[in-house]
Design a protein around this motif. Sequence first.
Motif, PDB file in Angstrom:
ATOM      1  N   LEU A  70      66.057  67.464 -72.636  1.00 28.64           N
ATOM      2  CA  LEU A  70      65.338  66.805 -71.685  1.00 28.64           C
ATOM      3  C   LEU A  70      63.730  67.168 -72.262  1.00 28.64           C
ATOM      4  O   LEU A  70      63.605  68.319 -72.607  1.00 28.64           O
ATOM      5  N   PHE A  71      63.041  66.012 -72.398  1.00 22.57           N
ATOM      6  CA  PHE A  71      61.553  66.215 -72.548  1.00 22.57           C
ATOM      7  C   PHE A  71      60.709  66.088 -71.341  1.00 22.57           C
ATOM      8  O   PHE A  71      61.199  65.171 -70.397  1.00 22.57           O
ATOM      9  N   ILE A  72      59.595  66.702 -71.421  1.00 21.63           N
ATOM     10  CA  ILE A  72      58.631  66.585 -70.365  1.00 21.63           C
ATOM     11  C   ILE A  72      57.499  66.416 -70.664  1.00 21.63           C
ATOM     12  O   ILE A  72      56.805  67.022 -71.650  1.00 21.63           O
ATOM     13  N   ALA A  73      56.642  65.279 -70.386  1.00 23.91           N
ATOM     14  CA  ALA A  73      55.435  64.814 -70.905  1.00 23.91           C
ATOM     15  C   ALA A  73      54.441  64.780 -69.834  1.00 23.91           C
ATOM     16  O   ALA A  73      54.592  63.861 -68.744  1.00 23.91           O
ATOM     17  N   PRO A  74      53.253  65.596 -69.673  1.00 22.67           N
ATOM     18  CA  PRO A  74      52.990  66.610 -70.502  1.00 22.67           C
ATOM     19  C   PRO A  74      53.906  67.849 -69.998  1.00 22.67           C
ATOM     20  O   PRO A  74      53.856  68.918 -70.878  1.00 22.67           O
ATOM     21  N   GLY A  75      54.479  68.152 -68.841  1.00 20.89           N
ATOM     22  CA  GLY A  75      54.785  69.244 -68.440  1.00 20.89           C
ATOM     23  C   GLY A  75      54.166  70.565 -68.099  1.00 20.89           C
ATOM     24  O   GLY A  75      52.769  70.150 -68.071  1.00 20.89           O
ATOM     25  N   ASN A  76      54.544  71.376 -67.861  1.00 19.95           N
ATOM     26  CA  ASN A  76      53.439  72.740 -67.557  1.00 19.95           C
ATOM     27  C   ASN A  76      54.328  74.057 -68.001  1.00 19.95           C
ATOM     28  O   ASN A  76      55.249  74.010 -68.787  1.00 19.95           O
ATOM     29  N   GLY A  77      53.514  75.111 -67.588  1.00 22.89           N
ATOM     30  CA  GLY A  77      54.260  76.516 -68.095  1.00 22.89           C
ATOM     31  C   GLY A  77      55.747  76.708 -67.753  1.00 22.89           C
ATOM     32  O   GLY A  77      56.221  77.693 -68.111  1.00 22.89           O
ATOM     33  N   GLY A  78      56.043  76.067 -66.571  1.00 22.99           N
ATOM     34  CA  GLY A  78      57.367  76.170 -66.132  1.00 22.99           C
ATOM     35  C   GLY A  78      58.407  75.272 -66.424  1.00 22.99           C
ATOM     36  O   GLY A  78      59.767  75.597 -66.841  1.00 22.99           O
ATOM     37  N   THR A  79      58.086  74.153 -66.704  1.00 24.70           N
ATOM     38  CA  THR A  79      58.941  73.068 -67.379  1.00 24.70           C
ATOM     39  C   THR A  79      59.343  73.232 -68.439  1.00 24.70           C
ATOM     40  O   THR A  79      60.655  73.018 -68.952  1.00 24.70           O
ATOM     41  N   ALA A  80      58.808  74.238 -69.374  1.00 19.54           N
ATOM     42  CA  ALA A  80      59.256  74.487 -70.754  1.00 19.54           C
ATOM     43  C   ALA A  80      60.434  75.254 -70.659  1.00 19.54           C
ATOM     44  O   ALA A  80      61.157  75.571 -71.674  1.00 19.54           O
ATOM     45  N   ASN A  81      60.807  75.975 -69.561  1.00 14.63           N
ATOM     46  CA  ASN A  81      62.037  76.691 -69.449  1.00 14.63           C
ATOM     47  C   ASN A  81      63.139  75.795 -69.264  1.00 14.63           C
ATOM     48  O   ASN A  81      64.471  76.350 -69.403  1.00 14.63           O
ATOM     49  N   TYR A  82      63.085  74.566 -69.321  1.00 15.12           N
ATOM     50  CA  TYR A  82      64.298  73.661 -68.769  1.00 15.12           C
ATOM     51  C   TYR A  82      64.362  72.509 -69.796  1.00 15.12           C
ATOM     52  O   TYR A  82      65.426  71.663 -69.923  1.00 15.12           O
ATOM     53  N   GLY A  83      63.530  72.528 -70.679  1.00 13.25           N
ATOM     54  CA  GLY A  83      63.341  71.342 -71.622  1.00 13.25           C
ATOM     55  C   GLY A  83      62.207  71.628 -72.471  1.00 13.25           C
ATOM     56  O   GLY A  83      61.333  72.622 -72.654  1.00 13.25           O
ATOM     57  N   LYS A  84      61.766  70.510 -73.460  1.00 13.99           N
ATOM     58  CA  LYS A  84      60.818  70.725 -74.411  1.00 13.99           C
ATOM     59  C   LYS A  84      59.637  69.765 -73.798  1.00 13.99           C
ATOM     60  O   LYS A  84      59.630  68.619 -73.538  1.00 13.99           O
ATOM     61  N   ASN A  85      58.140  70.573 -73.781  1.00 10.14           N
ATOM     62  CA  ASN A  85      57.214  69.925 -73.263  1.00 10.14           C
ATOM     63  C   ASN A  85      56.755  68.954 -74.490  1.00 10.14           C
ATOM     64  O   ASN A  85      56.760  69.646 -75.580  1.00 10.14           O
ATOM     65  N   VAL A  86      56.039  67.740 -74.190  1.00 16.87           N
ATOM     66  CA  VAL A  86      55.494  66.883 -75.304  1.00 16.87           C
ATOM     67  C   VAL A  86      54.216  66.494 -74.677  1.00 16.87           C
ATOM     68  O   VAL A  86      54.100  66.186 -73.540  1.00 16.87           O
ATOM     69  N   ASN A  87      53.136  66.792 -75.603  1.00 15.87           N
ATOM     70  CA  ASN A  87      51.839  66.542 -75.114  1.00 15.87           C
ATOM     71  C   ASN A  87      51.319  65.265 -75.146  1.00 15.87           C
ATOM     72  O   ASN A  87      50.576  64.812 -76.111  1.00 15.87           O
ATOM     73  N   LEU A  88      51.922  64.611 -74.152  1.00 12.44           N
ATOM     74  CA  LEU A  88      51.488  63.012 -73.941  1.00 12.44           C
ATOM     75  C   LEU A  88      51.119  62.992 -72.719  1.00 12.44           C
ATOM     76  O   LEU A  88      51.559  63.405 -71.739  1.00 12.44           O
ATOM     77  N   LYS A  89      49.897  62.040 -72.600  1.00 16.11           N
ATOM     78  CA  LYS A  89      49.641  61.750 -70.874  1.00 16.11           C
ATOM     79  C   LYS A  89      50.569  60.767 -70.532  1.00 16.11           C
ATOM     80  O   LYS A  89      50.943  59.800 -71.244  1.00 16.11           O
ATOM     81  N   ALA A  90      50.749  61.057 -69.302  1.00 15.44           N
ATOM     82  CA  ALA A  90      51.730  60.151 -68.543  1.00 15.44           C
ATOM     83  C   ALA A  90      51.337  58.710 -68.457  1.00 15.44           C
ATOM     84  O   ALA A  90      52.114  57.666 -68.225  1.00 15.44           O
ATOM     85  N   THR A  91      49.994  58.534 -68.692  1.00 11.94           N
ATOM     86  CA  THR A  91      49.554  56.895 -68.605  1.00 11.94           C
ATOM     87  C   THR A  91      49.219  56.390 -70.112  1.00 11.94           C
ATOM     88  O   THR A  91      48.924  55.101 -69.978  1.00 11.94           O
ATOM     89  N   ASP A  92      49.663  57.156 -70.871  1.00 14.17           N
ATOM     90  CA  ASP A  92      49.456  56.526 -72.515  1.00 14.17           C
ATOM     91  C   ASP A  92      50.721  55.858 -72.784  1.00 14.17           C
ATOM     92  O   ASP A  92      51.888  56.568 -73.480  1.00 14.17           O
ATOM     93  N   PHE A  93      51.048  54.613 -72.347  1.00 12.63           N
ATOM     94  CA  PHE A  93      52.483  53.949 -72.385  1.00 12.63           C
ATOM     95  C   PHE A  93      52.713  53.895 -73.654  1.00 12.63           C
ATOM     96  O   PHE A  93      53.979  53.836 -73.971  1.00 12.63           O
ATOM     97  N   GLU A  94      51.779  53.401 -74.733  1.00 13.56           N
ATOM     98  CA  GLU A  94      52.319  53.284 -76.080  1.00 13.56           C
ATOM     99  C   GLU A  94      52.834  54.360 -76.802  1.00 13.56           C
ATOM    100  O   GLU A  94      53.750  54.412 -77.305  1.00 13.56           O
ATOM    101  N   ALA A  95      52.239  55.557 -76.457  1.00 12.68           N
ATOM    102  CA  ALA A  95      52.577  56.675 -77.145  1.00 12.68           C
ATOM    103  C   ALA A  95      53.928  57.234 -76.543  1.00 12.68           C
ATOM    104  O   ALA A  95      54.811  57.753 -77.119  1.00 12.68           O
TER     105      ALA A  95
END
Length: 427
Positions: free
Chosen positions: A28-53
């Motif tokens: 599970l990847f979470i973009a961008p996620g927060n301090g808690g989502t990192a407990n369940y998957g890998k946070n990915v530093n992407l904006k949810a509106t940056d479709f290309e990335a």
Amino acid sequence: MNILLLGSGGRENAFAWKIAQSKHCDQLFIAPGNGGTANYGKNVNLKATDFEAIGEFALKNQVNMLVVGPEEPLVKGIHDYFLADEKLKHIPVIGPQQTGAQLEGSKDFSKDFMQRHKIPTAAYRSFTKETLEEGLNYLDSQKLPIVLKADGLAAGKGVLICETLADAKTELKAMLADAKFGEASQKVVIEEFLSGIELSVFVLTDGNSYKILPEAKDYKRIGEGDTGLNTGGMGSVSPVSFAKGDFLKKVEERIVIPTVEGLKKDGIPYKGFIFIGLMNVNGEPYVIEYNVRMGDPETESVLLRIESDLVELFQGVAEENLAEKEIKLSDKTAVTVMLVAGGYPGDYEKGKVMSGMENVRDSLVFHAGTEADNGVIKTNGGRVIAVTSLQDNLFDAVQCAIADAGRIYYDGRYFRSDIGADLLKLD
Ligand code: AMP
Ligand code: GLY
């Protein structure tokens, strides 16, 4: 399979918790996620509106499903973006395409949709800058209070309930002539005020069939006893005691079925959640608004009551065989209490060190606005933490969630200790 979840709030922390439990989820990847989502998957530093990335990341990491938490990427067309790309179109997206997302993205569109499909809602008319004079005259003929709604997304601030005619006229002018909410208020819906108790009903649909998820009640005001400024939501309860058999049957027959059928008749493909904000007016349900995503903090309560594998339901949405999937719900009660920053929803400070999370006993802790700074969890938003407890009855769930909320501490911490109290009185 590998799943990419977009968003960074308490809702996404709850989704991450639930998705990570699925036997179908490898990574599970979470973009961008927060301090808690990192407990369940890998946070990915992407904006949810940056479709290309997001598209590039999905390809590189063999993502097999995209789950969209917030409305903004949907209204801006992330699902359409994936469908239009040869390399991405095989990745199912949970969340509607842009046409369907207009149910939330444009109040005028959603009111027109409801009128066309005879779905009960408050009487209304829409006005633009060009028809401002007509709008002012229309206000003269209406009862008070009256509701003004900016047509577009306005970060939850675009709805004004005006108690006097003078106030309504001033606000209508400010919205249409002075662009009070920018582009969002180029069009304004003027709508009849409905008096009753609000609740939210959530539907998951593959465009043909649907599953009704647990309903919830949200507590929007900052102050106890529903006083003070509106917030993103200070707590939630599910189930809602007054939403029993007969009322829910009316909701399904008069609202859920005509909504799903209406989308089909209009040729609008829809795969995802429909969040129906309802007013119970003397036992009759009326739609206040549609959202095209789950609610926050409703999700934190709702997901605890879904016992089925959520990813299996998502697969049903993606493969259009949701009707064949079973949804198992818990009859326990979930209560969520939101801890916020001092000053919220006005100005507030970030970066306060948090402590006591390890002392929480009978609840789950979902992060909303936090960040991990070299292993130290600090506040990073207005809504900071959601504490959710699932217990046999409402009384116990309220007691546990409030007690556990009190066990978490940071400078300026505030929460409402009356979440669910109104429903306890009704019982
Ligand atoms: P919305 O941004 O559409 O969720 O609206 C914000 C809040 O305004 C709702 O949650 C209701 O409490 C209130 N509201 C919206 N429309 C009406 C209405 N027609 N009558 C009474 N209250 C309303
Ligand atoms: N809690 C209300 C919302 O998510 O819109």
